[in-house]
Design a protein around this motif. Structure first.
Motif, PDB file in Angstrom:
ATOM      1  N   LEU A 135       8.748  -2.578  -5.516  1.00  0.00           N
ATOM      2  CA  LEU A 135       8.791  -1.233  -6.083  1.00  0.00           C
ATOM      3  C   LEU A 135       9.445  -1.282  -7.454  1.00  0.00           C
ATOM      4  CD1 LEU A 135       9.999   0.684  -2.914  1.00  0.00           C
ATOM      5  CD2 LEU A 135       7.713   0.788  -3.891  1.00  0.00           C
ATOM      6  N   ARG A 136       8.985  -0.438  -8.340  1.00  0.00           N
ATOM      7  CA  ARG A 136       9.578  -0.344  -9.665  1.00  0.00           C
ATOM      8  C   ARG A 136       9.413   1.086 -10.168  1.00  0.00           C
ATOM      9  NH1 ARG A 136       4.521  -2.700 -10.579  1.00  0.00           N
ATOM     10  NH2 ARG A 136       3.307  -1.719 -12.262  1.00  0.00           N
ATOM     11  N   THR A 137       9.926   1.365 -11.333  1.00  0.00           N
ATOM     12  CA  THR A 137       9.816   2.716 -11.885  1.00  0.00           C
ATOM     13  C   THR A 137       9.119   2.677 -13.240  1.00  0.00           C
ATOM     14  OG1 THR A 137      11.997   2.570 -12.954  1.00  0.00           O
ATOM     15  CG2 THR A 137      11.907   3.461 -10.701  1.00  0.00           C
ATOM     16  N   VAL A 138       8.486   3.797 -13.552  1.00  0.00           N
ATOM     17  CA  VAL A 138       7.884   4.001 -14.867  1.00  0.00           C
ATOM     18  C   VAL A 138       8.606   5.170 -15.507  1.00  0.00           C
ATOM     19  CG1 VAL A 138       5.813   4.632 -16.147  1.00  0.00           C
ATOM     20  CG2 VAL A 138       5.641   3.094 -14.175  1.00  0.00           C
ATOM     21  N   ASP A 139       9.241   4.944 -16.634  1.00  0.00           N
ATOM     22  CA  ASP A 139      10.042   5.947 -17.309  1.00  0.00           C
ATOM     23  C   ASP A 139       9.172   6.780 -18.231  1.00  0.00           C
ATOM     24  OD1 ASP A 139      11.946   7.458 -18.536  1.00  0.00           O
ATOM     25  OD2 ASP A 139      12.961   5.808 -19.555  1.00  0.00           O
ATOM     26  N   GLY A 140       9.183   8.091 -17.982  1.00  0.00           N
ATOM     27  CA  GLY A 140       8.429   8.997 -18.836  1.00  0.00           C
ATOM     28  C   GLY A 140       9.318   9.954 -19.585  1.00  0.00           C
ATOM     29  N   GLY A 141      10.586   9.583 -19.778  1.00  0.00           N
ATOM     30  CA  GLY A 141      11.513  10.459 -20.480  1.00  0.00           C
ATOM     31  C   GLY A 141      12.185  11.422 -19.518  1.00  0.00           C
ATOM     32  N   ARG A 142      11.715  12.660 -19.485  1.00  0.00           N
ATOM     33  CA  ARG A 142      12.288  13.660 -18.574  1.00  0.00           C
ATOM     34  C   ARG A 142      12.018  13.324 -17.127  1.00  0.00           C
ATOM     35  NH1 ARG A 142      10.107  19.423 -20.158  1.00  0.00           N
ATOM     36  NH2 ARG A 142      11.463  19.978 -18.414  1.00  0.00           N
ATOM     37  N   LEU A 143      10.960  12.559 -16.876  1.00  0.00           N
ATOM     38  CA  LEU A 143      10.514  12.277 -15.511  1.00  0.00           C
ATOM     39  C   LEU A 143      10.347  10.781 -15.307  1.00  0.00           C
ATOM     40  CD1 LEU A 143       7.725  15.002 -15.404  1.00  0.00           C
ATOM     41  CD2 LEU A 143       9.974  15.169 -14.339  1.00  0.00           C
ATOM     42  N   THR A 144      10.427  10.386 -14.034  1.00  0.00           N
ATOM     43  CA  THR A 144      10.247   8.989 -13.658  1.00  0.00           C
ATOM     44  C   THR A 144       9.293   8.927 -12.477  1.00  0.00           C
ATOM     45  OG1 THR A 144      12.456   8.369 -14.415  1.00  0.00           O
ATOM     46  CG2 THR A 144      11.396   6.905 -12.818  1.00  0.00           C
ATOM     47  N   ALA A 145       8.403   7.950 -12.469  1.00  0.00           N
ATOM     48  CA  ALA A 145       7.520   7.713 -11.334  1.00  0.00           C
ATOM     49  C   ALA A 145       7.929   6.425 -10.636  1.00  0.00           C
ATOM     50  CB  ALA A 145       6.069   7.619 -11.796  1.00  0.00           C
ATOM     51  N   VAL A 146       7.860   6.427  -9.317  1.00  0.00           N
ATOM     52  CA  VAL A 146       8.097   5.228  -8.528  1.00  0.00           C
ATOM     53  C   VAL A 146       6.741   4.639  -8.183  1.00  0.00           C
ATOM     54  CG1 VAL A 146       9.055   4.288  -6.389  1.00  0.00           C
ATOM     55  CG2 VAL A 146      10.262   6.109  -7.616  1.00  0.00           C
ATOM     56  N   VAL A 147       6.546   3.357  -8.506  1.00  0.00           N
ATOM     57  CA  VAL A 147       5.239   2.728  -8.356  1.00  0.00           C
ATOM     58  C   VAL A 147       5.401   1.304  -7.829  1.00  0.00           C
ATOM     59  CG1 VAL A 147       4.390   4.072 -10.323  1.00  0.00           C
ATOM     60  CG2 VAL A 147       5.143   1.715 -10.673  1.00  0.00           C
ATOM     61  N   SER A 148       4.270   0.691  -7.524  1.00  0.00           N
ATOM     62  CA  SER A 148       4.188  -0.745  -7.272  1.00  0.00           C
ATOM     63  C   SER A 148       2.787  -1.189  -7.655  1.00  0.00           C
ATOM     64  CB  SER A 148       4.477  -1.082  -5.799  1.00  0.00           C
ATOM     65  OG  SER A 148       3.423  -0.612  -4.967  1.00  0.00           O
ATOM     66  N   ASP A 149       2.581  -2.485  -7.769  1.00  0.00           N
ATOM     67  CA  ASP A 149       1.213  -2.952  -7.977  1.00  0.00           C
ATOM     68  C   ASP A 149       0.360  -2.506  -6.800  1.00  0.00           C
ATOM     69  OD1 ASP A 149       2.026  -4.152 -10.291  1.00  0.00           O
ATOM     70  OD2 ASP A 149       2.137  -6.178  -9.448  1.00  0.00           O
ATOM     71  N   ALA A 150      -0.847  -2.061  -7.075  1.00  0.00           N
ATOM     72  CA  ALA A 150      -1.731  -1.559  -6.019  1.00  0.00           C
ATOM     73  C   ALA A 150      -2.398  -2.721  -5.296  1.00  0.00           C
ATOM     74  CB  ALA A 150      -2.778  -0.625  -6.601  1.00  0.00           C
ATOM     75  N   PRO A 151      -2.267  -2.789  -3.979  1.00  0.00           N
ATOM     76  CA  PRO A 151      -2.950  -3.862  -3.241  1.00  0.00           C
ATOM     77  C   PRO A 151      -4.446  -3.579  -3.165  1.00  0.00           C
ATOM     78  CG  PRO A 151      -1.888  -2.370  -1.714  1.00  0.00           C
ATOM     79  CD  PRO A 151      -1.495  -1.910  -3.090  1.00  0.00           C
ATOM     80  N   PRO A 152      -5.257  -4.616  -3.103  1.00  0.00           N
ATOM     81  CA  PRO A 152      -6.706  -4.404  -2.995  1.00  0.00           C
ATOM     82  C   PRO A 152      -7.082  -3.888  -1.606  1.00  0.00           C
ATOM     83  CG  PRO A 152      -6.183  -6.736  -2.802  1.00  0.00           C
ATOM     84  CD  PRO A 152      -4.902  -6.044  -3.169  1.00  0.00           C
ATOM     85  N   GLY A 153      -8.095  -3.031  -1.570  1.00  0.00           N
ATOM     86  CA  GLY A 153      -8.625  -2.569  -0.288  1.00  0.00           C
ATOM     87  C   GLY A 153      -7.635  -1.835   0.590  1.00  0.00           C
ATOM     88  N   LEU A 154      -6.740  -1.065  -0.016  1.00  0.00           N
ATOM     89  CA  LEU A 154      -5.723  -0.365   0.774  1.00  0.00           C
ATOM     90  C   LEU A 154      -6.358   0.689   1.670  1.00  0.00           C
ATOM     91  CD1 LEU A 154      -2.690   0.128   1.313  1.00  0.00           C
ATOM     92  CD2 LEU A 154      -2.776   1.853  -0.510  1.00  0.00           C
ATOM     93  N   ARG A 155      -5.950   0.710   2.939  1.00  0.00           N
ATOM     94  CA  ARG A 155      -6.394   1.720   3.889  1.00  0.00           C
ATOM     95  C   ARG A 155      -5.174   2.338   4.546  1.00  0.00           C
ATOM     96  NH1 ARG A 155     -10.930  -0.895   7.625  1.00  0.00           N
ATOM     97  NH2 ARG A 155     -11.219   1.298   8.158  1.00  0.00           N
ATOM     98  N   ALA A 156      -5.383   3.486   5.170  1.00  0.00           N
ATOM     99  CA  ALA A 156      -4.262   4.238   5.746  1.00  0.00           C
ATOM    100  C   ALA A 156      -3.854   3.662   7.101  1.00  0.00           C
ATOM    101  CB  ALA A 156      -4.637   5.708   5.878  1.00  0.00           C
TER     102      ALA A 156
END
Length: 237
Positions: free
Chosen positions: A30-51
């Motif tokens: 997990l990592r974060t993407v800084d957008g100034g006022r806001l931050t998103a929590v993300v990770s590299d997207a795995p291929p073929g992700l299903r629920a």
């Protein structure tokens, strides 16, 4: 590389993600993407992700960890973006909208309620309280009914069930509404005649839970109220 986006928080939000795993069979960090006022929590997207249960649980764990530190905009499972730059651009371009929604959700959590009713108990009440349904049922059982009587009785009972459950759903909602800031309902499905989410302020949770318990006691064993929460406010993002 495509990135999986879990949630959006204020730039000042605590971001303790230690011990959490991302989605996928071989989850990326997990990592974060800084957008100034806001931050998103993300990770590299795995291929073929299903629920799968594992991945839904990982997605939920991120929301719950962030909830412990303040308000969060939990994003739906499976949301991806082309790369970090696309996420950063979305945070910047929609900063006012996201910040306003964070403010509206501040100090709140979601409680989701599903209601079902014992079918046999309901049918007994309909036959006891509807003279027409009782007459048709007696004629069918006694062999005196017209050929179309079973169909007529079935339609009558179906109408009675719908009307009674609609009234019951409205009553349940009205009883809990004073303790919530907002609500979102879904259409009935299967044996669930009420599926509704309430946005409840933290300082109103005790009153909300007390009202729900009192309602369950009042309705008795024939009605099953299943309440889940506090949850991330998915229904109100």
């Amino acid at each position: 590389m495509a990135v999986y986006v879990y949630s959006i928080v204020a730039g000042t939000h605590p971001l303790d993600l230690s011990g959490l795993a991302g989605v996928g069979a071989d989850p990326a960090a997990l990592r974060t993407v800084d957008g100034g006022r806001l931050t998103a929590v993300v990770s590299d997207a795995p291929p073929g992700l299903r629920a799968k249960r594992r991945d839904l649980a990982a997605h939920q764990a991120v929301q719950e960890r962030l909830m412990a530190g303040g308000t969060v905009l939990p994003l739906r499972f499976g949301l991806t973006a082309p790369d970090d730059d696309a996420v950063r651009a979305a945070l910047t371009e929609n900063a006012e909208q996201y910040a306003a929604r964070l403010s509206e959700l501040d100090g709140c959590a979601e409680f989701h309620l599903k209601a079902t009713e014992d079918e046999e108990s309901l049918l007994r009440r309909i036959l006891a309280e509807s003279p027409e349904a009782r007459r048709l049922n007696d004629e069918i059982r006694g062999g005196r009914a017209a050929p179309d009587a079973p169909v007529v009785l079935g339609e009558l009972v179906s109408q009675e069930v719908r009307a009674r459950q609609e009234a019951l759903a409205a009553g349940i909602t009205q009883a809990l509404r004073p303790h919530a800031r907002d609500e979102r309902s879904s259409p009935p499905s299967g044996d669930v005649f009420l599926s509704i989410s309430f946005l409840v302020a933290r300082d109103a949770e005790d009153a909300f839970l007390t009202a729900e318990k009192g309602l369950a006691a009042e309705l008795g064993d024939s009605v099953d109220l299943r309440l889940h929460g506090p949850l991330p406010a998915y229904s109100f993002v």
